[in-house]
Design an enzyme around this catalytic site. Structure first.
Site, PDB file in Angstrom:
ATOM      1  N   CYS A 123       0.817  -1.230   0.000  1.00 19.56           N
ATOM      2  CA  CYS A 123       0.000   0.000   0.000  1.00 19.56           C
ATOM      3  C   CYS A 123       0.847   1.275   0.000  1.00 19.56           C
ATOM      4  O   CYS A 123       0.343   2.357  -0.286  1.00 19.56           O
ATOM      5  CB  CYS A 123      -0.945   0.006   1.197  1.00 19.56           C
ATOM      6  N   HIS A 256      -3.247   7.282   2.616  1.00 18.75           N
ATOM      7  CA  HIS A 256      -3.660   5.987   2.060  1.00 18.75           C
ATOM      8  C   HIS A 256      -5.074   5.685   2.547  1.00 18.75           C
ATOM      9  O   HIS A 256      -5.389   5.869   3.725  1.00 18.75           O
ATOM     10  CB  HIS A 256      -2.672   4.908   2.512  1.00 18.75           C
ATOM     11  N   ASN A 286     -10.117  -0.316   0.075  1.00 18.16           N
ATOM     12  CA  ASN A 286      -8.658  -0.146   0.083  1.00 18.16           C
ATOM     13  C   ASN A 286      -8.110  -0.658  -1.253  1.00 18.16           C
ATOM     14  O   ASN A 286      -8.132  -1.858  -1.505  1.00 18.16           O
ATOM     15  CB  ASN A 286      -8.091  -0.934   1.268  1.00 18.16           C
TER      16      ASN A 286
END
Ligand code: UT7
Length: 329
Positions: A123, A256, A286
């Protein structure tokens, strides 16, 4: 820093000049999920803020999502694919083991002058890629970089594991970074702690044509949550200090997009109010390395991020990896 390339006698910096994104057409809502896994819209919304996510079609590869986002960013920059001389794809879900997804994207785009490679920092991949590209452009070695975060997490999720499958989604985002006389990327800071690699991983691997271990996402959610909340604000402060700035200078925090609770906690620790924080996780889940460029593109196109704004991106992900980039837009 003075560049030695024949075309640049001035101080060289790198600057983001455009953004682009792509989300697959199919939308999977929390209610859709609750029909085949033991969960509820209420649980997912209150624990993560997520309401729905996009899922790639069977015919789409990560490189296809990346190409769509890249074309969008190139169009916004007024550049052709042939103007790009550096192409980096941040992904944890590459099309194949090799070649890199970046090489596949280079071919599909026709960016035949570009050096191309992937970055694997889960990520944090986009922030890692932006940091690397900044150094390559600011050195004068490359002029126009295309940096893409692209993921199809739906293919590495165990759709029977409610602790992970409700949290992720597919998508791609891209930015074009070019040489500039004025600073655009003001500072970047990257970190990793490989000793924490087991709290978020895909343990399965291929050996001699056989998959050993489980090739799906495994996550110790509460451990990841704690780690994320601790490191995200810290690396923001560290990056701000490199530019002699404080959180009070930030116009937009673009974290993020994993979970609204992590985003809220980071904003609180850093002292950035919710109205200066970009949140897109509700409709995307996500999307790992794609989440920050997707959020940047959303907020540039809806007019929130404007020229001259100070934008701080911050990410955390498997590895463990984390990092931040401070950007003058
Ligand atoms: O890029 C980084 C990627 N990862 C993340 O950002 C994840 C970070 N972690 C988190 O966001 C949170 O830890 C989660 C959202 C994953 C979980 O929230 P939590 O408040 O930490 O819940 P929990 O894991 O402690 O689970 C609480 C309960 C458990 O039941 P019991 O043992 O209390 O009876 C779980 O079995 O919730 C249950 N549960 C679910 N229930 C309904 C876990 N997943 C689900 C689900 N639906 N999808």
């Amino acid at each position: 820093m003075v560049a030695t390339g024949s075309h640049c006698a001035f101080l060289v910096f790198s600057k983001i000049i455009s953004t682009g994104s792509y989300l697959p057409e199919k939308i999977l809502t929390n209610d859709d999920l609750s029909k085949f896994v033991d969960t509820s819209d209420e649980w997912i919304r209150t624990r993560s803020g997520i309401r729905s996510r996009h899922i790639a079609a069977d015919f789409e590869a990560t490189s296809d999502l990346a190409v769509a986002a890249a074309n969008n960013a190139l169009q916004a920059a007024g550049l052709a694919a042939s103007d790009i001389d550096l192409l980096i794809v941040a992904t944890t879900t590459p099309d194949v083991i090799f070649p890199s997804t970046a090489c596949i994207v280079q071919d599909k785009l026709g960016a035949n002058k570009a050096a191309a490679f992937d970055i694997q920092a889960v990520c944090s991949g986009f922030v890692y890629a932006l940091s690397v590209a900044d150094k390559m452009v600011a050195s004068g070695a490359h002029q126009n970089a295309l940096i893409i975060g692209a993921e199809i997490y739906s293919r590495i999720l165990n759709w029977k594991d409610r602790t992970t499958c409700v949290l992720f989604g597919d998508g791609a985002g891209a930015v074009v970074l070019t040489q500039s006389e004025a600073p655009g990327i003001l500072a970047t800071k990257l970190h990793a702690d490989g000793s924490r690699r087991n709290i978020l991983n895909v343990p399965g691997h291929v050996r001699n044509g056989i998959v050993y271990g489980d090739p799906h996402v495994h996550m110790d959610g509460p451990a990841v949550f704690k780690m994320a909340v601790n490191v995200m604000a810290d690396v923001c402060v560290e990056t701000l200090a490199m530019a002699n700035m404080t959180a009070a200078d930030i116009d937009w925090l673009v974290p993020h997009q994993a979970n609204v609770r992590i985003i809220d906690a980071t904003g609180k620790r850093l002292g950035v109010p919710p109205e200066k924080t970009i949140v897109t996780v509700q409709g995307q889940g996500n999307t790992s390395a794609a989440s920050i460029p997707l959020a940047l593109d959303t907020s540039v196109r809806d007019g929130r991020i404007k020229s001259g704004d100070l934008v701080q991106t911050v990410a955390v992900g498997g590895g463990f990896t984390w990092g931040s980039a401070l950007i003058r837009w």
